[in-house]
Scaffold this motif. Structure first.
Motif, PDB file in Angstrom:
ATOM      1  N   ARG A 110       0.715  -1.314   0.068  1.00 22.30           N
ATOM      2  CA  ARG A 110      -0.024   0.043  -0.050  1.00 22.30           C
ATOM      3  C   ARG A 110       0.813   1.489   0.037  1.00 22.30           C
ATOM      4  O   ARG A 110       0.310   2.411  -0.160  1.00 22.30           O
ATOM      5  CB  ARG A 110      -0.761   0.017   1.245  1.00 22.30           C
ATOM      6  CG  ARG A 110      -1.850  -1.171   1.276  1.00 22.30           C
ATOM      7  CD  ARG A 110      -2.585  -1.201   0.034  1.00 22.30           C
ATOM      8  NE  ARG A 110      -3.578  -2.136   0.275  1.00 22.30           N
ATOM      9  CZ  ARG A 110      -4.468  -2.731  -0.979  1.00 22.30           C
ATOM     10  NH1 ARG A 110      -4.495  -1.827  -2.091  1.00 22.30           N
ATOM     11  NH2 ARG A 110      -5.164  -3.759  -0.828  1.00 22.30           N
ATOM     12  N   ALA A 148       0.056   5.048  -6.336  1.00 19.58           N
ATOM     13  CA  ALA A 148      -1.185   4.426  -6.722  1.00 19.58           C
ATOM     14  C   ALA A 148      -1.452   4.417  -8.101  1.00 19.58           C
ATOM     15  O   ALA A 148      -1.963   3.485  -8.588  1.00 19.58           O
ATOM     16  CB  ALA A 148      -2.416   5.201  -6.237  1.00 19.58           C
ATOM     17  N   ASN A 177      -1.614   1.116 -10.501  1.00 21.36           N
ATOM     18  CA  ASN A 177      -2.921   1.138 -11.390  1.00 21.36           C
ATOM     19  C   ASN A 177      -2.415   0.779 -12.700  1.00 21.36           C
ATOM     20  O   ASN A 177      -3.065  -0.233 -13.575  1.00 21.36           O
ATOM     21  CB  ASN A 177      -3.798   2.327 -11.386  1.00 21.36           C
ATOM     22  CG  ASN A 177      -4.959   2.080 -12.161  1.00 21.36           C
ATOM     23  OD1 ASN A 177      -6.016   1.605 -11.616  1.00 21.36           O
ATOM     24  ND2 ASN A 177      -5.256   2.890 -13.331  1.00 21.36           N
ATOM     25  N   ARG A 182      -9.748   3.010 -11.724  1.00 22.86           N
ATOM     26  CA  ARG A 182      -9.260   2.296 -10.568  1.00 22.86           C
ATOM     27  C   ARG A 182      -9.305   0.798 -10.884  1.00 22.86           C
ATOM     28  O   ARG A 182     -10.403   0.180 -10.473  1.00 22.86           O
ATOM     29  CB  ARG A 182      -9.717   2.792  -9.248  1.00 22.86           C
ATOM     30  CG  ARG A 182      -9.424   4.323  -9.009  1.00 22.86           C
ATOM     31  CD  ARG A 182      -9.770   4.673  -7.354  1.00 22.86           C
ATOM     32  NE  ARG A 182     -11.328   4.318  -7.339  1.00 22.86           N
ATOM     33  CZ  ARG A 182     -11.603   3.970  -5.900  1.00 22.86           C
ATOM     34  NH1 ARG A 182     -10.754   3.742  -4.885  1.00 22.86           N
ATOM     35  NH2 ARG A 182     -12.582   3.745  -5.754  1.00 22.86           N
ATOM     36  N   GLY A 208      -7.487   0.090  -0.850  1.00 28.87           N
ATOM     37  CA  GLY A 208      -6.416   0.782  -1.102  1.00 28.87           C
ATOM     38  C   GLY A 208      -6.601   2.233  -0.738  1.00 28.87           C
ATOM     39  O   GLY A 208      -6.054   3.239  -1.352  1.00 28.87           O
TER      40      GLY A 208
END
Length: 227
Positions: free
Chosen positions: A27, A31, A35, A105, A202
């Motif tokens: 995490r 991001a 993705n 996403r 997420g």
């Protein structure tokens, strides 16, 4: 793996498949970059470019979230094998058809969509079984629910703790909560914390809390119409 990396730039920086899976499960990574990797793996499956490898990496990369679905839905199925088969079909089917041009996403779309499709398929099966039993007994016009449930304080259907009604709850919430439907259901119905749901989707705990509160305000406004 190396042959794929020469054609798929998003995968080029990973020495081994294990390194890629570890990256997808972290995490702390960017991001947007994560993705892009998920989108690349989905496109590989759809284009049948090392599709088996890409499918395996998707399963492993999303395993914590998919395992959470399994544990959460275990009570809805008669056996573990039945649930495993249904979840595998729902997830694989979604990977094969998801529109990457419209998906921002990828990981969240696959996880939420797989659970949604899993429960819809279960509800269809239950309805079909009930109708067949009614026909066998000579009953005509059987309906899945005899009476519409009464509204709760939030304007939601009553008896939400019953697994048989959760699919209907999600469909009811979707126009109001949108992408936060899973967040609302997990916190209100399954009594998970914002941090737990956020980790699965997420999201940082504070982001998950704020999004839940905004969705809840929209639901409360709708609840006024029932008073």
């Amino acid at each position: 793996m190396r042959r794929v990396q020469s054609r798929r730039l998003a995968l080029a920086g990973f020495v081994t498949p294990s390194a890629l899976v570890a990256y997808l499960n972290s995490r702390d990574e960017d991001a947007g970059a994560r993705n892009a990797v998920f989108a690349t793996l989905v496109s590989m499956v759809q284009e049948r470019d090392e599709g088996a490898l890409a499918s395996t990496l998707l399963w492993l990369g999303l395993w914590p979230a998919l395992d959470a679905i399994y544990r959460r839905r275990r009570r809805c199925f008669e056996s573990s094998d039945e649930l495993t088969s249904a979840l595998s079909f729902a997830f694989s089917s979604l990977v094969a058809r998801v529109d990457l041009w419209r998906t921002h996403r990828v990981a969240a779309t696959l996880v939420l969509g797989a659970e949604r499709d899993l429960m819809k398929a279960l509800q269809r099966t239950r309805t079909e079984v009930a109708q067949l039993e009614a026909l066998h007994q000579g009953t005509v016009g059987l309906k899945p629910w005899a009476e519409p449930p009464a509204a709760s304080a939030l304007g939601l259907p009553a008896r939400l703790s019953l697994e048989s009604e959760e699919g209907a709850l999600r469909e009811w919430l979707l126009p109001l909560a949108g992408g936060d439907t899973e967040l609302v259901v997990s916190v209100l119905l399954h009594e998970e914390s914002h941090a737990q749901v956020g980790a699965r989707l997420g999201l940082a705990p504070e982001v998950a809390r704020k999004r839940f509160q905004r969705a809840l305000r929209r639901l409360r406004k709708m609840a006024d119409k029932f008073r």
